[in-house]
Each structure stands twice: as C-alpha cells, then as structure tokens.
Write a protein that holds these residues in place. Structure first.
Motif, PDB file in Angstrom:
ATOM      1  N   PRO A 283       0.792  -1.136   0.002  1.00  0.00           N
ATOM      2  CA  PRO A 283      -0.167  -0.067   0.012  1.00  0.00           C
ATOM      3  C   PRO A 283       0.904   1.154  -0.019  1.00  0.00           C
ATOM      4  CG  PRO A 283      -0.485  -1.531   1.662  1.00  0.00           C
ATOM      5  CD  PRO A 283       0.684  -1.970   1.153  1.00  0.00           C
ATOM      6  N   ILE A 284       0.497   2.237  -0.864  1.00  0.00           N
ATOM      7  CA  ILE A 284       1.102   3.398  -0.928  1.00  0.00           C
ATOM      8  C   ILE A 284      -0.001   4.548  -0.431  1.00  0.00           C
ATOM      9  CG2 ILE A 284       2.208   5.305  -2.350  1.00  0.00           C
ATOM     10  CD1 ILE A 284       2.663   2.650  -4.354  1.00  0.00           C
ATOM     11  N   PRO A 285       0.420   5.582   0.414  1.00  0.00           N
ATOM     12  CA  PRO A 285      -0.634   6.610   0.607  1.00  0.00           C
ATOM     13  C   PRO A 285      -1.598   7.075  -0.529  1.00  0.00           C
ATOM     14  CG  PRO A 285       1.189   6.868   2.016  1.00  0.00           C
ATOM     15  CD  PRO A 285       1.468   5.784   1.021  1.00  0.00           C
ATOM     16  N   GLY A 286      -2.773   7.127  -0.871  1.00  0.00           N
ATOM     17  CA  GLY A 286      -3.516   7.265  -2.124  1.00  0.00           C
ATOM     18  C   GLY A 286      -3.626   6.025  -2.854  1.00  0.00           C
ATOM     19  N   MET A 287      -2.886   5.140  -2.675  1.00  0.00           N
ATOM     20  CA  MET A 287      -2.932   4.031  -3.555  1.00  0.00           C
ATOM     21  C   MET A 287      -3.130   2.499  -2.595  1.00  0.00           C
ATOM     22  SD  MET A 287      -0.311   5.144  -6.489  1.00  0.00           S
ATOM     23  CE  MET A 287      -1.107   4.803  -8.218  1.00  0.00           C
ATOM     24  N   PRO A 288      -4.055   2.437  -1.950  1.00  0.00           N
ATOM     25  CA  PRO A 288      -4.142   1.416  -0.875  1.00  0.00           C
ATOM     26  C   PRO A 288      -3.789  -0.135  -1.365  1.00  0.00           C
ATOM     27  CG  PRO A 288      -6.049   2.120  -1.534  1.00  0.00           C
ATOM     28  CD  PRO A 288      -5.415   3.058  -2.143  1.00  0.00           C
ATOM     29  N   GLU A 289      -3.998  -0.352  -2.922  1.00  0.00           N
ATOM     30  CA  GLU A 289      -3.527  -1.483  -3.367  1.00  0.00           C
ATOM     31  C   GLU A 289      -2.148  -1.497  -3.871  1.00  0.00           C
ATOM     32  OE1 GLU A 289      -6.525  -3.958  -3.411  1.00  0.00           O
ATOM     33  OE2 GLU A 289      -7.321  -2.561  -2.372  1.00  0.00           O
ATOM     34  N   GLY A 290      -1.713  -0.605  -3.913  1.00  0.00           N
ATOM     35  CA  GLY A 290      -0.337  -0.536  -4.560  1.00  0.00           C
ATOM     36  C   GLY A 290      -0.493   0.235  -5.917  1.00  0.00           C
TER      37      GLY A 290
ATOM     38  N   ARG B 299       7.108  12.253  -2.225  1.00  0.00           N
ATOM     39  CA  ARG B 299       6.857  13.028  -1.355  1.00  0.00           C
ATOM     40  C   ARG B 299       6.782  12.420   0.122  1.00  0.00           C
ATOM     41  NH1 ARG B 299       2.437  13.603  -5.026  1.00  0.00           N
ATOM     42  NH2 ARG B 299       2.365  15.965  -5.995  1.00  0.00           N
ATOM     43  N   LEU B 300       7.227  11.290  -0.018  1.00  0.00           N
ATOM     44  CA  LEU B 300       7.455  10.321   1.198  1.00  0.00           C
ATOM     45  C   LEU B 300       8.910  10.116   1.785  1.00  0.00           C
ATOM     46  CD1 LEU B 300       4.840   7.683   0.583  1.00  0.00           C
ATOM     47  CD2 LEU B 300       4.438   9.998   2.112  1.00  0.00           C
ATOM     48  N   PHE B 301       9.918  10.830   1.185  1.00  0.00           N
ATOM     49  CA  PHE B 301      11.103  10.534   1.611  1.00  0.00           C
ATOM     50  C   PHE B 301      11.297  10.897   3.127  1.00  0.00           C
ATOM     51  CE2 PHE B 301      15.772  11.509   1.842  1.00  0.00           C
ATOM     52  CZ  PHE B 301      16.200  10.342   1.604  1.00  0.00           C
ATOM     53  N   GLY B 302      11.831   9.936   3.984  1.00  0.00           N
ATOM     54  CA  GLY B 302      11.870  10.194   5.275  1.00  0.00           C
ATOM     55  C   GLY B 302      10.671   9.930   6.224  1.00  0.00           C
ATOM     56  N   ASP B 303       9.546   9.785   5.312  1.00  0.00           N
ATOM     57  CA  ASP B 303       8.266   9.432   6.081  1.00  0.00           C
ATOM     58  C   ASP B 303       8.021   7.787   6.140  1.00  0.00           C
ATOM     59  OD1 ASP B 303       5.407   8.816   6.310  1.00  0.00           O
ATOM     60  OD2 ASP B 303       5.024  10.975   5.493  1.00  0.00           O
ATOM     61  N   PRO B 304       7.686   7.364   7.266  1.00  0.00           N
ATOM     62  CA  PRO B 304       7.561   6.017   7.771  1.00  0.00           C
ATOM     63  C   PRO B 304       6.571   5.130   6.847  1.00  0.00           C
ATOM     64  CG  PRO B 304       6.677   7.257   9.494  1.00  0.00           C
ATOM     65  CD  PRO B 304       7.616   8.193   8.775  1.00  0.00           C
TER      66      PRO B 304
ATOM     67  N   PRO C 175      -0.289  -0.297 -10.396  1.00  0.00           N
ATOM     68  CA  PRO C 175       0.349  -1.348 -11.472  1.00  0.00           C
ATOM     69  C   PRO C 175       1.510  -0.948 -12.224  1.00  0.00           C
ATOM     70  CG  PRO C 175      -1.903  -0.423 -11.586  1.00  0.00           C
ATOM     71  CD  PRO C 175      -1.215   0.284 -10.544  1.00  0.00           C
ATOM     72  N   ALA C 176       2.395  -1.575 -12.914  1.00  0.00           N
ATOM     73  CA  ALA C 176       3.361  -1.304 -13.725  1.00  0.00           C
ATOM     74  C   ALA C 176       3.028  -0.081 -14.708  1.00  0.00           C
ATOM     75  CB  ALA C 176       3.852  -2.455 -14.623  1.00  0.00           C
ATOM     76  N   GLY C 177       3.805   0.825 -14.886  1.00  0.00           N
ATOM     77  CA  GLY C 177       3.508   1.960 -15.794  1.00  0.00           C
ATOM     78  C   GLY C 177       2.847   3.003 -15.463  1.00  0.00           C
ATOM     79  N   VAL C 178       2.167   2.873 -14.056  1.00  0.00           N
ATOM     80  CA  VAL C 178       1.470   4.000 -13.507  1.00  0.00           C
ATOM     81  C   VAL C 178       2.169   4.959 -12.609  1.00  0.00           C
ATOM     82  CG1 VAL C 178      -0.379   4.442 -12.128  1.00  0.00           C
ATOM     83  CG2 VAL C 178      -0.740   2.762 -13.906  1.00  0.00           C
ATOM     84  N   ARG C 179       1.895   6.199 -12.780  1.00  0.00           N
ATOM     85  CA  ARG C 179       2.875   7.158 -11.994  1.00  0.00           C
ATOM     86  C   ARG C 179       2.415   7.007 -10.437  1.00  0.00           C
ATOM     87  NH1 ARG C 179       5.524  11.764 -13.093  1.00  0.00           N
ATOM     88  NH2 ARG C 179       5.457  13.114 -11.353  1.00  0.00           N
ATOM     89  N   CYS C 180       3.328   6.826  -9.652  1.00  0.00           N
ATOM     90  CA  CYS C 180       3.012   6.776  -8.089  1.00  0.00           C
ATOM     91  C   CYS C 180       2.499   7.975  -7.696  1.00  0.00           C
ATOM     92  CB  CYS C 180       4.198   6.345  -7.157  1.00  0.00           C
ATOM     93  SG  CYS C 180       3.856   6.479  -5.403  1.00  0.00           S
ATOM     94  N   GLN C 181       1.405   7.988  -7.056  1.00  0.00           N
ATOM     95  CA  GLN C 181       0.625   9.402  -6.715  1.00  0.00           C
ATOM     96  C   GLN C 181       1.629  10.320  -5.698  1.00  0.00           C
ATOM     97  OE1 GLN C 181      -3.372   9.153  -4.952  1.00  0.00           O
ATOM     98  NE2 GLN C 181      -4.015   7.882  -6.798  1.00  0.00           N
ATOM     99  N   GLN C 182       2.646   9.394  -4.841  1.00  0.00           N
ATOM    100  CA  GLN C 182       3.519  10.277  -4.263  1.00  0.00           C
ATOM    101  C   GLN C 182       4.871  10.688  -4.929  1.00  0.00           C
ATOM    102  OE1 GLN C 182       2.526  11.151  -0.970  1.00  0.00           O
ATOM    103  NE2 GLN C 182       0.721   9.710  -1.446  1.00  0.00           N
ATOM    104  N   LEU C 183       4.914  10.726  -6.184  1.00  0.00           N
ATOM    105  CA  LEU C 183       5.712  11.310  -6.969  1.00  0.00           C
ATOM    106  C   LEU C 183       5.388  12.774  -7.366  1.00  0.00           C
ATOM    107  CD1 LEU C 183       8.414  10.474  -8.254  1.00  0.00           C
ATOM    108  CD2 LEU C 183       7.113   9.924 -10.365  1.00  0.00           C
ATOM    109  N   ASP C 184       6.193  13.781  -6.716  1.00  0.00           N
ATOM    110  CA  ASP C 184       5.597  15.112  -7.050  1.00  0.00           C
ATOM    111  C   ASP C 184       6.000  15.660  -8.464  1.00  0.00           C
ATOM    112  OD1 ASP C 184       8.262  15.968  -7.045  1.00  0.00           O
ATOM    113  OD2 ASP C 184       8.231  16.696  -4.995  1.00  0.00           O
ATOM    114  N   GLY C 185       5.724  16.829  -8.587  1.00  0.00           N
ATOM    115  CA  GLY C 185       5.719  17.375  -9.924  1.00  0.00           C
ATOM    116  C   GLY C 185       7.316  17.535 -10.500  1.00  0.00           C
ATOM    117  N   ARG C 186       8.133  17.438  -9.590  1.00  0.00           N
ATOM    118  CA  ARG C 186       9.673  17.414  -9.962  1.00  0.00           C
ATOM    119  C   ARG C 186      10.314  16.026  -9.841  1.00  0.00           C
ATOM    120  NH1 ARG C 186      12.279  20.397  -5.514  1.00  0.00           N
ATOM    121  NH2 ARG C 186      10.737  19.184  -4.117  1.00  0.00           N
ATOM    122  N   ASN C 187       9.336  15.110  -9.929  1.00  0.00           N
ATOM    123  CA  ASN C 187       9.789  13.758  -9.958  1.00  0.00           C
ATOM    124  C   ASN C 187      10.540  13.361  -8.781  1.00  0.00           C
ATOM    125  OD1 ASN C 187       8.083  12.942 -12.388  1.00  0.00           O
ATOM    126  ND2 ASN C 187       9.711  13.177 -13.485  1.00  0.00           N
TER     127      ASN C 187
END
Ligand code: SF4
Ligand code: SF4
Length: 94
Positions: A31-38, A55-60, A40-52
């Motif tokens: 699970p990823i915050p905003g993507m509880p099921e994880g 957003r969760l660096f250092g976050d448990p 799929p391949a080729g889909v941008r993670c919701q935690q990747l910000d506009g600068r790529n």
C-alpha cells in the motif's frame, strides 16, 4: 544495502534526482498513501511530485520496497528513458 536514492535529492549514489523512473515503471504491491492496493506497472505513483521527487522521503509510510531499491547502473542506465525501458522490460520478464 544503503538506503536507495530514489527521488531523494541525494546524488551521491548515482541516482538522478528528478528521474522517477523507478516510481513509474514497476508495479508495487504494498500500500502507498493514496494507492491502498499499491500500483500497477507503468502507472505514476501518486506520491511522486511534479519534480519527480518522492513526497514520502523520510516518512515512515514510504513502502519498504522503495527504501530497499538502490540505484543500479545496469538498470538505471544514463538516462531516464533508459531506466523506464529497462525497468518495464524487467517487469515483463519477472
Ligand atoms: S530509476 Fe534509478 S536513477 Fe531513476 S530515480 Fe530510480 S534509482 Fe534514481
Ligand atoms: S512512494 Fe515514493 S519512492 Fe515509492 S514509488 Fe512512490 S514516489 Fe517512488
């Protein structure tokens, strides 16, 4: 294994901040915050910000698999497009 540099602003390991290919190309089953099921391949993670950057660096809440992913010249190559292609190919092969 050191903490990987996936969008972490840390260029010391060779990771290219702003690349983000390893946050788009592979599937992630945890699970990823905003993507509880994880994701799929080729889909941008919701935690990747506009600068790529993650957003969760250092976050448990950052998935363990992300912490464990290290820059790998064989996989990351020398350009984002190379990394996107190689990681996607690996995903298909495994
Ligand atoms: S694919 Fe490689 S170079 Fe690109 S962000 Fe991920 S670890 Fe860094
Ligand atoms: S949580 Fe962060 S490191 Fe993991 S895939 Fe998403 S943006 Fe990338």
């Amino acid at each position: 294994m050191s903490d990987h540099a996936r969008p972490s602003n840390d260029e010391s390991t060779g990771c290219r901040p702003g690349c983000g290919a390893c946050c788009i190309a592979p599937s992630i089953s945890s699970p990823i915050p905003g993507m509880p099921e994880g994701k799929p391949a080729g889909v941008r993670c919701q935690q990747l910000d506009g600068r790529n950057l993650c957003r969760l660096f250092g976050d448990p809440r950052r998935p363990l698999v992300c912490l464990r992913f290290d820059f790998d010249i064989e996989l990351c190559g020398d350009h984002r497009d190379v990394a996107l292609y190689r990681i996607a190919a690996l995903e298909v092969a495994t």
